[in-house]
Write a protein that holds these residues in place. Structure first.
Motif, mmCIF file in Angstrom:
data_model
loop_
_atom_site.group_PDB
_atom_site.id
_atom_site.type_symbol
_atom_site.label_atom_id
_atom_site.label_comp_id
_atom_site.label_asym_id
_atom_site.label_seq_id
_atom_site.Cartn_x
_atom_site.Cartn_y
_atom_site.Cartn_z
ATOM 1 N N LEU A 144 -8.471 -6.661 1.245
ATOM 2 C CA LEU A 144 -8.122 -5.307 0.815
ATOM 3 C C LEU A 144 -6.639 -5.074 1.052
ATOM 4 C CD1 LEU A 144 -11.081 -3.228 2.331
ATOM 5 C CD2 LEU A 144 -10.687 -3.695 -0.089
ATOM 6 N N VAL A 145 -5.926 -4.644 0.003
ATOM 7 C CA VAL A 145 -4.481 -4.425 0.111
ATOM 8 C C VAL A 145 -4.178 -2.935 0.006
ATOM 9 C CG1 VAL A 145 -2.204 -5.008 -0.789
ATOM 10 C CG2 VAL A 145 -4.075 -6.671 -0.975
ATOM 11 N N VAL A 146 -3.549 -2.393 1.040
ATOM 12 C CA VAL A 146 -3.122 -0.997 1.072
ATOM 13 C C VAL A 146 -1.601 -0.972 0.985
ATOM 14 C CG1 VAL A 146 -3.119 1.149 2.395
ATOM 15 C CG2 VAL A 146 -5.098 -0.395 2.508
ATOM 16 N N GLY A 147 -1.065 -0.174 0.068
ATOM 17 C CA GLY A 147 0.372 -0.161 -0.152
ATOM 18 C C GLY A 147 1.120 0.808 0.741
ATOM 19 N N ASN A 148 2.428 0.772 0.613
ATOM 20 C CA ASN A 148 3.331 1.682 1.307
ATOM 21 C C ASN A 148 2.981 3.137 1.014
ATOM 22 O OD1 ASN A 148 6.013 3.368 0.631
ATOM 23 N ND2 ASN A 148 6.390 2.122 2.440
ATOM 24 N N GLU A 149 3.184 4.018 2.010
ATOM 25 C CA GLU A 149 2.777 5.422 1.898
ATOM 26 C C GLU A 149 3.422 6.133 0.709
ATOM 27 O OE1 GLU A 149 2.780 4.556 6.418
ATOM 28 O OE2 GLU A 149 3.937 3.960 4.665
#
Length: 225
Positions: free
Chosen positions: A170-175
């Motif tokens: 799972l890849v979560v990006g920059n805010e």
């Protein structure tokens, strides 16, 4: 670092404890006394006001803990979380806590990012930093498990429609800016989380937590009874 749970977990999980610094005035709690008795390391008594300044809050004891190497082999498993260039130590620690709670095997923090050992990140993780393998990587690592699923509000498929029961990254990006171009290209699919109300989007750590919960929910339902 400070706090009963984080320090207890760091000791239990075998992290190197370089020093224990405790207040010199007033009685110490039973936990602090037992810790000082059990852990063989440098022990320093410090004036209360100096200890509070160092800890940024009132406390009786803080620990100086060594870092572990950023070795991809530490992550392993079939559910890995990637947090790409997070800027907030609080968000980073929160997602570490969620990854630990929902069964991830490890987390990779990539690019120019908040430090996983920032005191705010350690506090937000409530000790999960010491039980979940978390490493830093300058660039997109190879050899990630299974399908690579990115999260983005403009994704092409709703998260709940994906099969997340197999090996998954799972890849979560920059805010602010989301995933980097390199991570977007590395994804097999980019998913979105439907939301309503007046919110325009979810906080990055919140989105990652929702995705982890959905993964855990599917895997629990998929297991034979």
């Amino acid at each position: 670092m400070q706090g009963v749970r984080p320090i207890t977990l760091a000791v239990r999980e075998g992290w190197p404890i370089h020093a224990l610094i405790h207040r010199s005035g007033g009685a110490l709690s039973r936990w602090a006394l037992e810790l000082l008795s059990a852990v063989e390391t440098l022990q320093v008594a410090m004036a209360d006001e100096l200890l509070e300044e160092l800890a940024e809050k009132e406390t009786e004891l803080i620990a100086v803990v060594g870092q572990r190497p950023d070795d991809l082999a530490r992550v392993g498993g079939d559910l890995v979380v990637v947090f790409d260039r997070p800027t907030s130590p609080g968000n980073l620690g929160t997602l570490i806590r969620s990854a630990d709670a929902f069964g991830a095997s490890g987390m990779i923090v990539t690019g120019h990012a908040a430090d996983i050992y920032d005191p705010k990140a350690v506090r937000a993780s409530t000790g999960s930093l010491f039980t979940l393998p978390v490493i830093r990587a300058d660039r997109t690592p190879s050899g990630l498990p299974g399908r690579v699923v990115g999260l983005d509000e403009e994704g092409t498929v709703e998260l709940a429609e994906l099969d997340l029961t197999g090996p998954t990254t799972l890849v979560v990006g920059n805010e602010t800016h989301g995933m980097s171009a390199a991570w977007r290209a590395a994804c097999d699919v980019v998913a979105y989380i439907p939301i309503g109300g007046g919110a325009s989007s979810l906080n990055a750590a919140a989105a990652g937590t929702v995705a982890l919960y959905e993964t855990a929910r599917q895997r629990k339902s998929h297991r034979p009874h």
